[in-house]
Design a protein around this motif. Structure first.
Motif, PDB file in Angstrom:
ATOM      1  N   ALA A  68       0.882  -1.167   0.000  1.00 57.25           N
ATOM      2  CA  ALA A  68       0.000   0.000   0.000  1.00 57.25           C
ATOM      3  C   ALA A  68       0.915   1.211   0.000  1.00 57.25           C
ATOM      4  CB  ALA A  68      -0.868  -0.006   1.246  1.00 57.25           C
ATOM      5  N   ASP A  69       0.352   2.398  -0.060  1.00 53.35           N
ATOM      6  CA  ASP A  69       1.139   3.541   0.363  1.00 53.35           C
ATOM      7  C   ASP A  69       2.336   3.818  -0.521  1.00 53.35           C
ATOM      8  OD1 ASP A  69       0.941   5.340   2.357  1.00 53.35           O
ATOM      9  OD2 ASP A  69       1.674   4.079   3.960  1.00 53.35           O
ATOM     10  N   LEU A  70       2.136   3.758  -1.842  1.00 50.64           N
ATOM     11  CA  LEU A  70       3.256   3.997  -2.748  1.00 50.64           C
ATOM     12  C   LEU A  70       3.721   5.446  -2.712  1.00 50.64           C
ATOM     13  CD1 LEU A  70       2.342   1.765  -5.826  1.00 50.64           C
ATOM     14  CD2 LEU A  70       4.232   1.465  -4.228  1.00 50.64           C
ATOM     15  N   GLY A  71       2.937   6.317  -2.087  1.00 53.04           N
ATOM     16  CA  GLY A  71       3.345   7.709  -1.922  1.00 53.04           C
ATOM     17  C   GLY A  71       4.516   7.861  -0.965  1.00 53.04           C
ATOM     18  N   PRO A  73       8.106   6.822  -0.433  1.00 56.96           N
ATOM     19  CA  PRO A  73       9.129   6.202  -1.286  1.00 56.96           C
ATOM     20  C   PRO A  73       9.735   4.929  -0.694  1.00 56.96           C
ATOM     21  CG  PRO A  73       9.488   8.576  -1.130  1.00 56.96           C
ATOM     22  CD  PRO A  73       8.392   8.246  -0.152  1.00 56.96           C
ATOM     23  N   PRO A  76       8.070   1.813  -2.789  1.00 56.09           N
ATOM     24  CA  PRO A  76       8.652   1.503  -4.103  1.00 56.09           C
ATOM     25  C   PRO A  76      10.087   1.005  -3.986  1.00 56.09           C
ATOM     26  CG  PRO A  76       7.870   3.801  -4.005  1.00 56.09           C
ATOM     27  CD  PRO A  76       7.426   3.122  -2.758  1.00 56.09           C
ATOM     28  N   LEU A  79       9.852  -2.528  -2.982  1.00 60.45           N
ATOM     29  CA  LEU A  79       9.317  -3.291  -4.111  1.00 60.45           C
ATOM     30  C   LEU A  79      10.418  -3.588  -5.131  1.00 60.45           C
ATOM     31  CD1 LEU A  79       6.447  -4.187  -4.688  1.00 60.45           C
ATOM     32  CD2 LEU A  79       6.079  -2.084  -5.970  1.00 60.45           C
ATOM     33  N   GLU A  80      11.232  -2.590  -5.401  1.00 64.22           N
ATOM     34  CA  GLU A  80      12.326  -2.773  -6.344  1.00 64.22           C
ATOM     35  C   GLU A  80      13.314  -3.819  -5.804  1.00 64.22           C
ATOM     36  OE1 GLU A  80      14.420   0.912  -7.483  1.00 64.22           O
ATOM     37  OE2 GLU A  80      13.653   0.457  -9.484  1.00 64.22           O
ATOM     38  N   SER A  83      11.750  -7.204  -6.161  1.00 67.09           N
ATOM     39  CA  SER A  83      11.821  -7.623  -7.553  1.00 67.09           C
ATOM     40  C   SER A  83      13.194  -8.218  -7.847  1.00 67.09           C
ATOM     41  CB  SER A  83      11.541  -6.422  -8.452  1.00 67.09           C
ATOM     42  OG  SER A  83      11.845  -6.706  -9.786  1.00 67.09           O
ATOM     43  N   VAL A  97      -1.358  -3.490  -5.639  1.00 66.98           N
ATOM     44  CA  VAL A  97      -1.274  -2.200  -4.971  1.00 66.98           C
ATOM     45  C   VAL A  97      -2.552  -2.070  -4.164  1.00 66.98           C
ATOM     46  CG1 VAL A  97      -1.156   0.279  -5.283  1.00 66.98           C
ATOM     47  CG2 VAL A  97       0.152  -1.220  -6.778  1.00 66.98           C
TER      48      VAL A  97
ATOM     49  N   LEU B  70      11.510   2.600 -10.333  1.00 67.45           N
ATOM     50  CA  LEU B  70      10.670   2.971  -9.186  1.00 67.45           C
ATOM     51  C   LEU B  70      11.376   3.963  -8.264  1.00 67.45           C
ATOM     52  CD1 LEU B  70       8.932  -0.406  -8.302  1.00 67.45           C
ATOM     53  CD2 LEU B  70       7.875   1.675  -9.195  1.00 67.45           C
ATOM     54  N   PRO B  76       5.918   5.260  -9.105  1.00 71.29           N
ATOM     55  CA  PRO B  76       4.952   4.780  -8.106  1.00 71.29           C
ATOM     56  C   PRO B  76       3.664   5.611  -8.098  1.00 71.29           C
ATOM     57  CG  PRO B  76       7.073   5.350  -7.078  1.00 71.29           C
ATOM     58  CD  PRO B  76       7.267   5.431  -8.544  1.00 71.29           C
ATOM     59  N   GLN B  77       3.782   6.909  -8.349  1.00 72.24           N
ATOM     60  CA  GLN B  77       2.570   7.735  -8.361  1.00 72.24           C
ATOM     61  C   GLN B  77       1.669   7.361  -9.549  1.00 72.24           C
ATOM     62  OE1 GLN B  77       3.943  11.885  -7.720  1.00 72.24           O
ATOM     63  NE2 GLN B  77       5.077  11.165  -5.938  1.00 72.24           N
ATOM     64  N   GLU B  80       0.043   3.954  -8.728  1.00 70.42           N
ATOM     65  CA  GLU B  80      -1.081   4.099  -7.802  1.00 70.42           C
ATOM     66  C   GLU B  80      -2.314   4.600  -8.557  1.00 70.42           C
ATOM     67  OE1 GLU B  80      -0.204   6.581  -4.289  1.00 70.42           O
ATOM     68  OE2 GLU B  80      -0.578   4.721  -3.180  1.00 70.42           O
ATOM     69  N   SER B  83      -3.697   1.792 -10.613  1.00 70.08           N
ATOM     70  CA  SER B  83      -4.405   0.863  -9.736  1.00 70.08           C
ATOM     71  C   SER B  83      -5.815   1.374  -9.474  1.00 70.08           C
ATOM     72  CB  SER B  83      -3.625   0.721  -8.422  1.00 70.08           C
ATOM     73  OG  SER B  83      -4.375   0.026  -7.471  1.00 70.08           O
ATOM     74  N   MET B  93      -4.999  -5.581 -11.430  1.00 60.71           N
ATOM     75  CA  MET B  93      -3.753  -5.134 -12.037  1.00 60.71           C
ATOM     76  C   MET B  93      -2.631  -6.058 -11.603  1.00 60.71           C
ATOM     77  SD  MET B  93      -1.937  -1.378 -11.594  1.00 60.71           S
ATOM     78  CE  MET B  93      -1.263  -1.464  -9.944  1.00 60.71           C
ATOM     79  N   VAL B  97       7.845  -5.234 -12.393  1.00 63.08           N
ATOM     80  CA  VAL B  97       8.854  -4.219 -12.166  1.00 63.08           C
ATOM     81  C   VAL B  97      10.024  -4.586 -13.053  1.00 63.08           C
ATOM     82  CG1 VAL B  97      10.399  -3.181 -10.493  1.00 63.08           C
ATOM     83  CG2 VAL B  97       8.079  -3.818  -9.824  1.00 63.08           C
ATOM     84  N   LYS B 102      11.664  -7.533 -18.682  1.00 65.70           N
ATOM     85  CA  LYS B 102      10.320  -7.845 -18.211  1.00 65.70           C
ATOM     86  C   LYS B 102       9.248  -7.494 -19.239  1.00 65.70           C
ATOM     87  CE  LYS B 102      11.579  -9.179 -14.107  1.00 65.70           C
ATOM     88  NZ  LYS B 102      11.572  -8.161 -13.052  1.00 65.70           N
ATOM     89  N   GLN B 275       4.610  14.703  -6.473  1.00 70.42           N
ATOM     90  CA  GLN B 275       4.166  15.229  -5.168  1.00 70.42           C
ATOM     91  C   GLN B 275       5.284  15.984  -4.431  1.00 70.42           C
ATOM     92  OE1 GLN B 275       2.691  11.676  -3.227  1.00 70.42           O
ATOM     93  NE2 GLN B 275       1.050  11.436  -4.728  1.00 70.42           N
TER      94      GLN B 275
END
Lengths: 333, 333
Positions: A68-71, A73, A76, A79-80, A83, A97, B70, B76-77, B80, B83, B93, B97, B102, B275
């Motif tokens: 959640a919460d990709l805002g 950083p 992400p 996540l990277e 991956s 997401v 990312l 990421p924005q 999101e 999504s 979705m 990555v 990929k 952001q």
């Protein structure tokens, strides 16, 4: 129309059963036959049907990740790293997401057989889905945010210890008029960091008063609002400790807006050490947790769980370190 | 053992064929029977096998998204936002990555039938996979980074026009000793923004000399290195235009390190309006592209493509706007 295994068999001049043997891991086939079938596949552009293959091997080779919460950083970046570590262990990653409700989708995917297991990065205590999944013994790992007492593999920073490092540092430098800004107390990250911080402060003779602890959302906007309130109501504060770097950036912005000098008047400290924290414009003192290591441990635990579903659950805590930067005057730790 | 459709049939007291009809979209079943079967499913915790359902409907309800990079918060924005827009249109979705390689996995997933179509966010010109996928008429959409002349649906900011706004603004305020920092010229974002910028500057009588254009990776570290070189070799520069916000943050940090005052001595301008750009610590003048709108258009185009594979390809360009902040002295645009 996509090519089928029948087309491959015809092209290679072998039976369909032979094509199927070549596609099934661990089945003995002569090198010559394998090469012939693989060549035929390449020639006609055949892609083995994953669902069919899954039925044979019982594994999809795909791991689900819920974030959640990709805002923030941090996610992400995690996540990277996931991956990369899944790649390195020859697994594919599918990401959900989560905007709420996706935990269930990921757990359904295990039952539907589209992923082998799931890595959760953002669970909160009150997750019914998680409880149900644990009852059903779904292969899953919690990373970063954990759940006290949950019977599954979990990996995180040693948050209580990391927050203790901040308390030691502030007290050693006489910065004891301290306020704390947290995210939701349902997230283990906030609960453990606040707990570890206030316990250590109390032990050092500087208990943290309740009115100097504030909670909000894990966003820049919420962090600005919370910091502004705390600083307004308690103008004597000389250190602001935040339960993650994103909130600490908001505290820096709020201080700037209020004409409060950092670090002269106010020290600001975060947690995570995301990439942005070392940027000169932000330059944040923080507690480092290594996302590459978090990801590697989570991957290792999940794959071990798939190999041995009956293994007892393991709790991994990674050693945190304090990184001192300009938001606390480069004073040595 | 997971419940099967046979268990559902037994529990509901209907035939397996009836259960199958209930699970197949568009098949007529009486409301009473449907309710009876759905209740039975809920009671025994049956999850319809997605692969089986896919075979019947020809659609998985899942859209793939490929994203690289990312570390740039823009992605990421965008993820999101995608999504949210896929959720709103009742699709799931799956994210790849991409660390290179990929794109092919996502295209294979279309052929294997695990996703209905793919949204690419980070293609570069020289993608063989893309060329092959277009030959095979795979349903896909390019968003953000596009490919000139590719025969598929594409959505991006009107990059040339957006960069033109920056040129107009700088020339109007007499900031004409300008350097440009780009990412890889293989990315359409850099190519189009640099092209639009230098064309407009030339038209305004201030052509951009080649030696004042530098390319690097789309990372903070690379941006710092490139900015430092440009500023060192050309101390007279009074505006630094960057092909995205991430590079512009690096330019701000580099100026700070060199004791160059922003905006007094140097204006710094980015592109994206992520952001972070509105945070007081960064406070970047930039060209805004609306990620929610990018995501909504990409989703709309892909779903329309699935409904009508033969529709001609559409190219959508979203109107950019210049957002003026402290890195260019709050001068009106």
């Amino acid at each position: 129309m996509a090519a089928t295994s029948r087309d491959v068999a015809r092209e290679a001049g072998v039976s369909q059963a032979t094509v199927s043997r070549v596609l099934t891991a661990g089945t003995p086939v002569s090198e010559k036959t394998r090469a012939r079938v693989m060549d035929a596949m390449a020639r006609i552009g055949y892609v083995p049907n994953r669902a069919a293959r899954t039925m044979k091997t019982g594994r999809t080779g795909t791991i689900g990740v819920v974030v959640a919460d990709l805002g923030n950083p941090f996610y992400p970046q995690l996540l990277e790293a996931l991956s990369r570590s899944l790649d390195a262990s020859d697994h594919r990653m599918t990401v959900w997401v989560s905007d709420g409700g996706k935990n269930q989708a990921a757990l359904d995917a295990i039952r539907e057989g589209t992923v082998d297991g799931v890595i959760f990065t953002t669970v909160t205590e009150h997750s019914h889905e998680l409880a149900r999944a644990l009852e059903q013994r779904s292969p899953l790992v919690l990373v970063n945010r954990t759940v006290e007492g949950a019977d599954c593999d979990q990996v995180s920073s040693a948050n209580r210890q990391g927050a203790g490092l901040i308390a030691n540092y502030l007290v050693a430098h006489g910065r004891t008029r301290i306020a704390f800004i947290g995210g939701t107390p349902l997230a283990s990250t906030t609960a453990q960091r606040l707990g570890g911080f206030s316990d250590r402060l109390a032990r050092l003779g500087h208990p943290l008063p309740d009115e100097l602890v504030a909670h909000g959302a894990y966003t820049h906007e919420s962090g600005c609002r919370t910091a502004a309130q705390l600083l307004h109501l308690n103008p004597g504060i000389n250190a602001l400790v935040c339960s993650n770097d994103l909130l600490a950036f908001a505290a820096l912005d709020t201080a700037k807006a209020a004409g409060i000098r950092v670090p002269e008047d106010l020290w600001v400290i975060g947690y995570d050490d995301i990439q942005q924290s070392s940027w000169r414009s932000l330059n944040l003192t923080t507690v480092r947790q290594d996302v590459a290591q978090l990801a590697a441990e989570a991957t290792r635990l999940l794959l071990a769980r798939l190999d041995d579903p009956d293994r007892p659950a393991i709790r991994v805590e990674l050693e945190p370190t304090l990184v001192v930067r300009a938001s606390s005057a480069f004073a040595p730790a």
